[in-house]
Design an enzyme around this catalytic site. Structure first.
Site, PDB file in Angstrom:
ATOM      1  CB  ALA A  11     -20.747   1.495  -3.027  1.00 53.22           C
ATOM      2  CE  LYS A  12     -19.533   2.809 -10.731  1.00 59.23           C
ATOM      3  NZ  LYS A  12     -20.621   3.811 -10.629  1.00 59.23           N
ATOM      4  NE  ARG A  13     -17.543   4.021  -0.380  1.00 61.09           N
ATOM      5  CZ  ARG A  13     -18.796   3.781   0.030  1.00 61.09           C
ATOM      6  NH1 ARG A  13     -19.065   2.661   0.671  1.00 61.09           N
ATOM      7  NH2 ARG A  13     -19.763   4.641  -0.189  1.00 61.09           N
ATOM      8  CG  HIS A  14     -16.958  -1.902  -1.015  1.00 65.70           C
ATOM      9  ND1 HIS A  14     -18.215  -1.364  -0.890  1.00 65.70           N
ATOM     10  CD2 HIS A  14     -16.303  -1.582   0.130  1.00 65.70           C
ATOM     11  CE1 HIS A  14     -18.328  -0.758   0.288  1.00 65.70           C
ATOM     12  NE2 HIS A  14     -17.181  -0.869   0.915  1.00 65.70           N
ATOM     13  N   GLY A  15     -14.686  -2.067  -5.288  1.00 60.08           N
ATOM     14  CA  GLY A  15     -14.316  -2.788  -6.510  1.00 60.08           C
ATOM     15  C   GLY A  15     -15.572  -3.087  -7.306  1.00 60.08           C
TER      16      GLY A  15
END
Ligand code: GLU
Length: 310
Positions: free
Chosen positions: A239-243
């Site tokens: 997801a976004k939190r992983h870049g």
């Protein structure tokens, strides 16, 4: 051409990233390796979550990767009458019912709130109310038959799921008058003649629901193959939190489709490293059994050694 019919079923709600690109590549490879047909269905029913322009972007990204499809594109937003018909049948058969419970009411009435990942088990409040089809603001739920659903997954083997314990009677038509995913997907897979559904294993428990709905409608259902997902180093779904792992972002940084495919092929056990390759080059040696039965961990670098989880 073999009789295998697969499908790609993107939801135009987000972007194509390494995770969903990997599942789509596998669905494409499996069908192409069997000489079958691959259909394209846009799952654009999720009203407020649909992002304008996402359909076009997704199709362009797939083409950029070299994944093609056969026949005309199908959009769920254009198939409402088919879902209506299926709902009517389920209602007539007593296998669906109208429900006026709000989310809050379901939470309060449930004996084990927040039991599953998908919310509390529906306690059946409206099951015996016999609310008419025309009830204002009603959703419709599928009356889940008791007992376990057992099925053979092409990768996960024998699976047993007890839908009554996981979720209870689930929504097949939303309050806004649109079919819910669980009904639309069953109606469409069968109408399109799909014989093989290959997708991420986050939908493994959904397969049990879909098989029950299919059985209630008297359908011959496709075979399921659920593949492990790509996760971040924290073990959570990409997801976004992983870049930014969107194909778009890689492309804007000048990364080629071949480089992405090299990483994907490596992660699918089809190459020993991330050497750039093209999708079509992977067809001949493809076999689903080569797929490592573990989640792939995205560690932020297309060249770093592959790591696994589970
Ligand atoms: N549209 C769903 C998704 O993008 C896939 C549903 C399916 O393959 O059954 O997650």
């Amino acid at each position: 051409m073999s009789g295998v019919v697969g499908r790609l079923a993107p939801s135009p709600t987000g972007v194509l990233h390494l995770g969903n690109a990997r599942s789509f590549l596998l669905a494409w490879l499996s069908v192409r390796a069997q000489g079958g047909q691959l259909l394209m269905r846009i799952e654009d029913l999720d009203g407020p979550r649909i992002r304008k322009g996402a359909e076009q972007e997704c199709l362009q990204d797939l083409e950029w990767l070299g994944l093609d499809w056969d026949g005309p594109l199908v959009r769920q937003s254009e198939r409402a009458s088919h879902y209506d018909e299926a709902l009517d049948r389920l209602l007539q058969q007593g296998q669906a019912y109208a429900c006026t419970c709000s989310r809050k009411e379901v939470e309060l009435a449930a004996s084990a709130p927040h039991a599953g990942e998908e919310g509390p088990v529906y306690p059946g409040t409206c099951r015996n109310k016999n609310l008419p089809r025309e009830t204002a603001e009603a959703a419709f739920r599928f009356l889940v038959p008791a007992g376990e659903v057992t099925f053979q997954d092409g990768l996960c083997g024998s699976c047993s799921v007890e839908v009554t314990k996981d979720l209870g009677d689930f929504v097949i038509y939303k309050r806004d008058g649109e079919a819910a995913y669980q009904l639309a997907v069953v109606v469409d897979d069968v109408a399109m003649g799909v014989t093989e559904v290959l997708r991420g294993d986050d939908l493994l428990t959904s397969a049990a629901r879909q098989l029950q709905v299919g059985e209630a409608l008297g359908y011959t259902m496709p075979r399921y193959v659920h593949v492990p997902l790509v996760v971040g180093e924290d073990g959570r779904r990409l997801a976004k939190r992983h870049g930014d792992t969107s194909l778009r972002a890689f492309r804007e940084q000048g990364v080629s489709a071949e480089t992405i495919l090299g990483w994907l092929a490596w992660s699918c056990g089809l190459q020993n490293d991330a050497s750039p390759c093209r999708a079509a080059e992977l067809i001949d040696d493809f076999h689903i059994a080569k797929l490592p039965p573990k989640q792939v961990v995205w560690n932020g670098d297309l060249k770093a050694p592959m790591s696994w989880r589970g």
